[in-house]
Design a protein around this motif. Structure first.
Motif, PDB file in Angstrom:
ATOM      1  N   UNK A  16       0.866  -1.178   0.000  1.00 27.51           N
ATOM      2  CA  UNK A  16       0.000   0.000   0.000  1.00 27.51           C
ATOM      3  C   UNK A  16       0.901   1.225   0.000  1.00 27.51           C
ATOM      4  N   UNK A  17       0.823   2.004  -1.064  1.00 22.65           N
ATOM      5  CA  UNK A  17       1.678   3.179  -1.241  1.00 22.65           C
ATOM      6  C   UNK A  17       0.819   4.431  -1.137  1.00 22.65           C
ATOM      7  N   UNK A  18       1.082   5.230  -0.108  1.00 21.57           N
ATOM      8  CA  UNK A  18       0.306   6.442   0.141  1.00 21.57           C
ATOM      9  C   UNK A  18       1.094   7.655  -0.342  1.00 21.57           C
ATOM     10  N   UNK A  19       0.533   8.347  -1.357  1.00 20.12           N
ATOM     11  CA  UNK A  19       1.155   9.521  -1.990  1.00 20.12           C
ATOM     12  C   UNK A  19       2.690   9.388  -2.019  1.00 20.12           C
ATOM     13  N   UNK A  20       3.215   8.351  -2.703  1.00 17.89           N
ATOM     14  CA  UNK A  20       4.656   8.080  -2.674  1.00 17.89           C
ATOM     15  C   UNK A  20       5.468   9.011  -3.569  1.00 17.89           C
ATOM     16  N   UNK A  21       6.718   9.194  -3.212  1.00 17.42           N
ATOM     17  CA  UNK A  21       7.707   9.806  -4.103  1.00 17.42           C
ATOM     18  C   UNK A  21       8.163   8.712  -5.065  1.00 17.42           C
ATOM     19  N   UNK A  22       8.048   8.954  -6.371  1.00 22.01           N
ATOM     20  CA  UNK A  22       8.466   7.936  -7.345  1.00 22.01           C
ATOM     21  C   UNK A  22       9.414   8.477  -8.405  1.00 22.01           C
ATOM     22  N   UNK A  23       9.709   9.774  -8.358  1.00 25.42           N
ATOM     23  CA  UNK A  23      10.557  10.387  -9.382  1.00 25.42           C
ATOM     24  C   UNK A  23      11.544  11.333  -8.720  1.00 25.42           C
ATOM     25  N   UNK A  24      12.659  11.550  -9.368  1.00 26.82           N
ATOM     26  CA  UNK A  24      13.753  12.298  -8.753  1.00 26.82           C
ATOM     27  C   UNK A  24      13.661  13.804  -8.938  1.00 26.82           C
ATOM     28  N   UNK A  25      12.897  14.277  -9.946  1.00 28.61           N
ATOM     29  CA  UNK A  25      12.928  15.701 -10.301  1.00 28.61           C
ATOM     30  C   UNK A  25      11.640  16.384  -9.874  1.00 28.61           C
ATOM     31  N   UNK A  26      11.763  17.395  -8.976  1.00 28.54           N
ATOM     32  CA  UNK A  26      10.603  18.157  -8.529  1.00 28.54           C
ATOM     33  C   UNK A  26      10.783  19.651  -8.784  1.00 28.54           C
ATOM     34  N   UNK A  27      11.605  19.961  -9.774  1.00 25.30           N
ATOM     35  CA  UNK A  27      11.784  21.338 -10.229  1.00 25.30           C
ATOM     36  C   UNK A  27      10.666  21.635 -11.225  1.00 25.30           C
ATOM     37  N   UNK A  28       9.828  22.634 -10.951  1.00 22.43           N
ATOM     38  CA  UNK A  28       8.714  22.906 -11.869  1.00 22.43           C
ATOM     39  C   UNK A  28       9.156  23.234 -13.285  1.00 22.43           C
ATOM     40  N   UNK A  29      10.390  23.662 -13.456  1.00 22.34           N
ATOM     41  CA  UNK A  29      10.874  24.002 -14.801  1.00 22.34           C
ATOM     42  C   UNK A  29      11.233  22.766 -15.620  1.00 22.34           C
ATOM     43  N   UNK A  30      11.503  21.657 -14.963  1.00 25.67           N
ATOM     44  CA  UNK A  30      11.973  20.474 -15.687  1.00 25.67           C
ATOM     45  C   UNK A  30      11.176  19.202 -15.419  1.00 25.67           C
ATOM     46  N   UNK A  31      10.354  19.191 -14.389  1.00 26.29           N
ATOM     47  CA  UNK A  31       9.588  17.989 -14.065  1.00 26.29           C
ATOM     48  C   UNK A  31       8.605  17.651 -15.181  1.00 26.29           C
ATOM     49  N   UNK A  32       8.403  16.366 -15.456  1.00 24.03           N
ATOM     50  CA  UNK A  32       7.416  15.963 -16.467  1.00 24.03           C
ATOM     51  C   UNK A  32       5.983  15.952 -15.941  1.00 24.03           C
ATOM     52  N   UNK A  33       5.775  16.292 -14.668  1.00 23.28           N
ATOM     53  CA  UNK A  33       4.460  16.147 -14.053  1.00 23.28           C
ATOM     54  C   UNK A  33       3.801  17.492 -13.766  1.00 23.28           C
ATOM     55  N   UNK A  34       2.560  17.619 -14.228  1.00 22.06           N
ATOM     56  CA  UNK A  34       1.834  18.882 -14.067  1.00 22.06           C
ATOM     57  C   UNK A  34       1.627  19.236 -12.605  1.00 22.06           C
ATOM     58  N   UNK A  35       1.378  18.239 -11.747  1.00 18.53           N
ATOM     59  CA  UNK A  35       1.100  18.553 -10.343  1.00 18.53           C
ATOM     60  C   UNK A  35       2.293  19.197  -9.655  1.00 18.53           C
ATOM     61  N   UNK A  36       3.496  18.935 -10.128  1.00 23.98           N
ATOM     62  CA  UNK A  36       4.684  19.586  -9.568  1.00 23.98           C
ATOM     63  C   UNK A  36       4.619  21.086  -9.837  1.00 23.98           C
ATOM     64  N   UNK A  37       4.071  21.463 -10.993  1.00 26.95           N
ATOM     65  CA  UNK A  37       3.976  22.878 -11.332  1.00 26.95           C
ATOM     66  C   UNK A  37       2.751  23.543 -10.714  1.00 26.95           C
ATOM     67  N   UNK A  38       1.644  22.815 -10.623  1.00 28.24           N
ATOM     68  CA  UNK A  38       0.399  23.442 -10.175  1.00 28.24           C
ATOM     69  C   UNK A  38       0.162  23.352  -8.676  1.00 28.24           C
ATOM     70  N   UNK A  39       0.784  22.358  -8.004  1.00 29.77           N
ATOM     71  CA  UNK A  39       0.514  22.157  -6.581  1.00 29.77           C
ATOM     72  C   UNK A  39       1.747  22.340  -5.698  1.00 29.77           C
ATOM     73  N   UNK A  40       2.868  22.742  -6.288  1.00 28.40           N
ATOM     74  CA  UNK A  40       4.119  22.737  -5.545  1.00 28.40           C
ATOM     75  C   UNK A  40       4.525  24.027  -4.882  1.00 28.40           C
ATOM     76  N   UNK A  41       3.615  25.024  -4.892  1.00 31.42           N
ATOM     77  CA  UNK A  41       4.041  26.308  -4.318  1.00 31.42           C
ATOM     78  C   UNK A  41       2.992  26.923  -3.408  1.00 31.42           C
ATOM     79  N   UNK A  42       1.947  26.132  -3.047  1.00 29.99           N
ATOM     80  CA  UNK A  42       0.872  26.729  -2.272  1.00 29.99           C
ATOM     81  C   UNK A  42       0.487  25.936  -1.032  1.00 29.99           C
ATOM     82  N   UNK A  43       0.571  24.611  -1.096  1.00 22.93           N
ATOM     83  CA  UNK A  43      -0.051  23.803  -0.062  1.00 22.93           C
ATOM     84  C   UNK A  43       0.962  23.132   0.848  1.00 22.93           C
TER      85      UNK A  43
END
Length: 325
Positions: free
Chosen positions: A187-214
């Motif tokens: 059972x994996x709860x909101x796991x980290x699965x990728x190494x890059x969390x820079x909004x400029x280079x991450x392939x994931x939209x949530x890193x850009x849209x949810x990474x600066x407010x909550x």
């Protein structure tokens, strides 16, 4: 696989303002991690419902240290499963003390015994030290389920949240690579699965849209990653970034729960899809309106209640005493 929910609905202004109250403070985790650890322990020391637990220690693979494990007994044991739990905290913070309220709730709400592993933390003990400790505990109980007081290896379930979810996935990958027996379920709860969390280079939209407010910020995750894995090249290792794994066949039946308002949402769900494409039985459930870290919320909180309804259904459907649903 349940998880194809499409695009997120935009959060209205009022809700966004309220959720903003839960934003993580702007701290430099590379300098302030010890202060954060102390604060977490202080918060966990507040009055909590009574629980039954006892502490054990497991000798490390090389005999150099002992790995504390706190075993929580549910008030009413409804299942024979043992949940081997790896806590979150970015591999840098968190321990069995700060996670005691969450683990006591997990035991009561699932009716399972929960074994919380106090693995070594970075930066004092960078990768793969924490993973080594988690693998050691998992390997021992999988080799001899009676150590966990169960009669079958199928009763061992790996569970982790955030960085702990990363560790649970990495333990399963490592055991498979070593040809070792795997847990039947994870059972994996909101796991980290990728190494890059820079909004400029991450392939994931949530890193850009949810990474600066909550609740969790991009810079905080990047700080954690740098403390855990100082060598940037090693961050692409599948044991750090499970999404980089090229062979996921044979991984445990998986429940992956994501949080809608979490920068890790998309990468967690991407790992669920990758497992499914490899032929693994996967359930992905997104908790709408939830922030990162909701497993530590009070028991009455809606995201927590929803998550445990899904966890209960998963444990019932995959009970080795019956047929998987």
């Amino acid at each position: 696989m349940d998880g194809g929910r499409g695009r997120r609905k935009p959060v209205n202004r009022l809700v966004r303002a309220v959720l903003g109250l839960f934003a993580a403070p702007n701290v430099n985790m590379r300098e302030d991690y010890e202060r954060v650890r102390r604060l977490q322990r202080q918060l966990a020391a507040r009055p909590t419902p009574r629980y039954r637990a006892f502490d054990r220690e497991i000798v490390s693979e090389d005999g150099s240290h002992r790995i504390p494990v706190r075993v929580f007994q549910p008030r009413e044991q409804r299942r024979d499963d043992v949940l081997v739990f790896f806590h979150g905290g970015g591999w840098v913070t968190g321990d069995i003390e700060s996670y005691t309220p969450a683990c006591a709730a997990m035991a009561d709400l699932t009716g399972c015994v929960v074994a919380s592993v106090d693995y070594r933390l970075a930066p004092e003990h960078p990768f793969p030290a924490g993973l080594d400790d988690c693998t050691r505990v998992a390997r021992l109980v999988l080799e001899d389920p009676q150590l966990a007081e169960v009669d079958s290896v199928d009763r061992i379930v790996l569970v982790g949240d955030s960085a702990g979810g990363n560790l649970a996935a990495a333990v399963s990958l490592r055991l498979a690579a070593e040809g070792h027996a795997l847990p039947r379920r994870q059972i994996l709860l909101y796991p980290v699965t990728h190494w890059d969390h820079d909004p400029a280079t991450s392939p994931f939209a949530s890193v850009r849209t949810q990474g600066d407010e909550y609740r969790l910020r991009n810079t905080e995750v990047q700080d954690y990653m740098e403390l855990y894995v100082p060598d940037s090249e090693k961050r692409r290792d599948p044991l750090v970034s499970p999404l980089a794994a090229t062979d996921l066949a044979g991984q445990p039946t998986t429940l992956l729960i994501s949080a809608e308002l979490d920068l890790l949402c998309d990468e967690g769900e991407a790992y669920g899809r990758a497992l499914e494409e490899a032929g693994v039985d996967v359930t992905v459930h997104r908790v709408d309106g939830a922030l990162h870290g909701f497993i530590s919320l009070p028991r009455f909180a809606r995201p927590l209640r929803e998550a445990y309804e899904v966890i209960d259904a998963f444990l019932d459907a995959t009970d080795p005493a019956g047929e998987a649903a």
